[in-house]
Design an enzyme around this catalytic site. Structure first.
Site, PDB file in Angstrom:
ATOM      1  N   TYR A   1     -13.335 -18.819  52.185  1.00 15.86           N
ATOM      2  CA  TYR A   1     -12.538 -17.991  51.281  1.00 15.86           C
ATOM      3  C   TYR A   1     -11.552 -17.164  52.100  1.00 15.86           C
ATOM      4  CZ  TYR A   1     -11.312 -14.955  47.393  1.00 15.86           C
ATOM      5  OH  TYR A   1     -10.625 -14.282  46.408  1.00 15.86           O
TER       6      TYR A   1
ATOM      7  N   GLN B   1     -14.142 -16.517  40.203  1.00 18.91           N
ATOM      8  CA  GLN B   1     -14.129 -17.876  39.655  1.00 18.91           C
ATOM      9  C   GLN B   1     -14.132 -18.929  40.749  1.00 18.91           C
ATOM     10  OE1 GLN B   1     -11.718 -15.618  39.343  1.00 18.91           O
ATOM     11  NE2 GLN B   1      -9.666 -16.506  39.387  1.00 18.91           N
TER      12      GLN B   1
ATOM     13  N   ASN C   1     -12.605  -9.097  48.272  1.00 19.57           N
ATOM     14  CA  ASN C   1     -12.731  -7.759  47.698  1.00 19.57           C
ATOM     15  C   ASN C   1     -14.137  -7.548  47.151  1.00 19.57           C
ATOM     16  OD1 ASN C   1     -12.858  -9.086  45.207  1.00 19.57           O
ATOM     17  ND2 ASN C   1     -10.731  -8.658  44.687  1.00 19.57           N
TER      18      ASN C   1
ATOM     19  N   SER D   1     -13.603  -2.402  55.829  1.00 13.66           N
ATOM     20  CA  SER D   1     -13.539  -2.519  57.274  1.00 13.66           C
ATOM     21  C   SER D   1     -13.862  -1.195  57.955  1.00 13.66           C
ATOM     22  CB  SER D   1     -12.140  -2.984  57.689  1.00 13.66           C
ATOM     23  OG  SER D   1     -12.103  -3.355  59.035  1.00 13.66           O
TER      24      SER D   1
ATOM     25  N   GLN E   1      -7.641   0.356  61.485  1.00 13.90           N
ATOM     26  CA  GLN E   1      -8.680   0.087  60.493  1.00 13.90           C
ATOM     27  C   GLN E   1      -8.370   0.776  59.176  1.00 13.90           C
ATOM     28  OE1 GLN E   1     -11.373  -2.095  60.688  1.00 13.90           O
ATOM     29  NE2 GLN E   1     -10.008  -2.635  62.369  1.00 13.90           N
TER      30      GLN E   1
ATOM     31  N   HIS F   1      -6.289  -0.878  56.323  1.00 12.97           N
ATOM     32  CA  HIS F   1      -6.815  -2.033  55.586  1.00 12.97           C
ATOM     33  C   HIS F   1      -7.026  -1.718  54.117  1.00 12.97           C
ATOM     34  CE1 HIS F   1      -7.551  -5.341  58.311  1.00 12.97           C
ATOM     35  NE2 HIS F   1      -8.054  -4.532  59.213  1.00 12.97           N
TER      36      HIS F   1
ATOM     37  N   GLU G   1     -18.871  -2.543  62.210  1.00 11.74           N
ATOM     38  CA  GLU G   1     -18.223  -3.850  62.287  1.00 11.74           C
ATOM     39  C   GLU G   1     -17.558  -4.030  63.654  1.00 11.74           C
ATOM     40  OE1 GLU G   1     -14.725  -6.272  59.840  1.00 11.74           O
ATOM     41  OE2 GLU G   1     -14.938  -4.111  59.615  1.00 11.74           O
ATOM     42  N   HIS G   2     -16.715  -3.075  64.027  1.00  6.52           N
ATOM     43  CA  HIS G   2     -16.053  -3.082  65.330  1.00  6.52           C
ATOM     44  C   HIS G   2     -16.518  -1.865  66.118  1.00  6.52           C
ATOM     45  CE1 HIS G   2     -13.165  -4.795  62.332  1.00  6.52           C
ATOM     46  NE2 HIS G   2     -13.056  -5.744  63.245  1.00  6.52           N
TER      47      HIS G   2
ATOM     48  N   ASP H   1      -8.782  -9.140  66.142  1.00  7.10           N
ATOM     49  CA  ASP H   1      -8.398  -9.466  64.770  1.00  7.10           C
ATOM     50  C   ASP H   1      -7.564 -10.736  64.699  1.00  7.10           C
ATOM     51  OD1 ASP H   1      -9.650  -7.566  63.277  1.00  7.10           O
ATOM     52  OD2 ASP H   1      -7.884  -6.316  62.928  1.00  7.10           O
TER      53      ASP H   1
ATOM     54  N   GLU I   1     -58.150 -20.292  53.772  1.00  7.96           N
ATOM     55  CA  GLU I   1     -57.157 -19.864  52.786  1.00  7.96           C
ATOM     56  C   GLU I   1     -57.361 -20.495  51.419  1.00  7.96           C
ATOM     57  OE1 GLU I   1     -53.271 -20.500  54.389  1.00  7.96           O
ATOM     58  OE2 GLU I   1     -53.468 -18.913  55.886  1.00  7.96           O
TER      59      GLU I   1
ATOM     60  N   HIS J   1     -54.896 -29.160  51.706  1.00  4.51           N
ATOM     61  CA  HIS J   1     -54.466 -29.042  53.087  1.00  4.51           C
ATOM     62  C   HIS J   1     -55.599 -29.467  54.021  1.00  4.51           C
ATOM     63  CE1 HIS J   1     -51.144 -26.762  51.439  1.00  4.51           C
ATOM     64  NE2 HIS J   1     -50.635 -26.520  52.643  1.00  4.51           N
TER      65      HIS J   1
END
Length: 422
Positions: free
Chosen positions: A119, A182, A205, A228, A250, A253, A318-319, A352, A406, A411
């Site tokens: 994506y 979708q 998003n 971010s 950052q 963003h 993240e960074h 990046d 068990e 088994h």
């Protein structure tokens, strides 16, 4: 500890109503397929294409619309990303069967997933770098069918030409003009015209993130990404100008993005705050960056570097940038981050776009338990075993007794009959 700047907003910013809205869209696409897909593509993106797969003619047209300089830049970045992915793949090896005890042979195979969807967000600006970061590692991993998608550019019926060129350079097998919930639903459950995939990766998003959360299990996902974020650890030797620029990189963003400075020198902290304000004066993205900085920016001064390190590990950003005098002494103490940038020359912006490491990284403290997208994201480690009579004699009695313990008597039977039939 001195807090020179604290976030103005500390509450959970996720809209609880999103969950229901996303569920409704997923359910409709699952039930109605292409009909629902077309309805939502018109509703959300104003795109009434009958066929959402991009044609060769559209790709050729995109290459004509993009300058040769940009194409060369994208290929330069793609080369570095591919080269690093190939080196990573060299570390992921099949384990040939080894005899761990007489007659018991164990091993594993590395198997790429058969198909994946990458994506690529749309938004106000094109994000061709995200296409490179997701498609290239999948291709290097050996995924046979790598498809990708992005919403149409504003007032058009096709993907932004910069993003489309990047998708082509990266080697996507199928490209779709669609985005949002979708698209996630279509790639998970399939429609008459879209074959579903086995894994979905890539940022999006909050609606896309929630969609990935809801389809996880039906399809594999990389992780759930949020706004971010960057954390900078700095001491008195750091450059305030570099730090301020990286915090704003950052912040621009998203209004929810976070720029955080953890430092051991009050003068550096104050200098960074002033430099941020100076940069914001004529930054073209200041409307978003200023909002993010006011709402989420943070500057804290610690008595010791150890305290800053502990806080960074707790934030699990993240960074993570390390701008201190002796970074190599600090690196082993850092355990929770998506990607690490060592020294003032290693700007986060390089990761990046072009250095070769991946920029699709865990946010919202997910770095405590996972890394970012990499070639291994698309590879499964599948174990195997092989036994001889000697191995059965050694382990079947133990397996039989544990199965009895068990209460799993079939088994136990499966172990016993192998002993009996030898």
């Amino acid at each position: 500890m001195i807090k020179l700047k604290e976030p103005a907003i500390t509450k959970d910013q996720r809209d609880k109503s999103i969950q229901q809205k996303v569920a409704e869209i997923i359910d409709k696409v699952k039930r109605e397929g292409d009909k629902a897909l077309r309805e939502y593509n018109i509703l959300f993106d104003g795109c009434d294409r009958e066929n959402y797969i991009v044609t060769k003619e559209e790709i050729d047209k995109a290459f004509q619309e993009v300058s040769s300089d940009i194409i060369n830049d994208l290929r330069f970045a793609a080369h570095n990303i591919e080269e690093f992915a190939r080196r990573q793949k060299e570390t992921i090896k099949s384990l040939e069967e080894k005899e761990i005890m007489p007659g018991v042979f164990l091993g594993h195979r590395t198997i790429p997933v058969r198909s994946c969807a990458c994506y690529v967000p749309g938004g106000r600006y094109p994000l061709p770098s995200s296409a490179l970061m997701s498609i290239i590692p999948a291709k290097v991993a050996g995924v046979k069918r790598v498809i990708t998608c992005s919403p149409p550019a504003k007032d058009t019926k096709t993907i932004n030409p910069f993003t489309l060129v990047a998708m082509s350079i990266a080697g996507a097998d199928e490209i779709y003009v669609m985005g949002g919930v979708q698209a996630i639903a279509a790639f998970t459950y399939g429609t008459k015209t879209i074959t579903p995939v086995e894994k979905i990766v890539g940022p999006g998003n909050q609606y896309v993130t929630e969609a990935k959360r809801q389809v996880s299990g039906e399809v594999g996902i990389d992780f759930l990404a949020g706004p971010s974020e960057v954390v900078v650890i700095a001491d008195k030797t750091a450059n305030p100008v570099n730090i301020a620029a990286d915090l704003l990189a950052q912040s621009e963003h998203d209004p929810q993005a976070r720029g955080i400075l953890l430092c051991t020198d009050e003068a550096i902290g104050k200098a960074v705050i002033k430099q941020v304000e100076d940069f914001l004066f004529d930054l073209s993205t200041a409307d978003i960056a200023r909002q993010a900085w006011i709402n989420n920016g943070q500057v804290t001064v610690f008595d010791t570097l150890e305290e800053a390190i502990d806080t960074a590990n707790e934030i699990a950003p993240e960074h993570l940038e390390l701008q201190v005098q002796s970074p190599d002494e600090v690196v082993p103490k850092l355990t929770n981050y998506g990607s690490l940038f060592i020294g003032e020359k290693a700007a986060e912006v390089f990761g990046d776009y072009v250095s070769g490491t991946n920029h699709i990284l865990p946010t919202m403290r997910a770095a405590r338990y996972t890394g970012g997208v990499w070639v291994g994201t698309f590879i499964k480690i599948a174990t195997n075993q092989r036994l001889t009579d000697e191995g059965v004699k050694a382990i079947a009695p133990v397996a039989s007794r544990l199965a009895h313990l068990e209460g799993l008597y079939a088994h136990k039977l499966a172990a016993d009959v192998r002993l009996k039939n030898m």
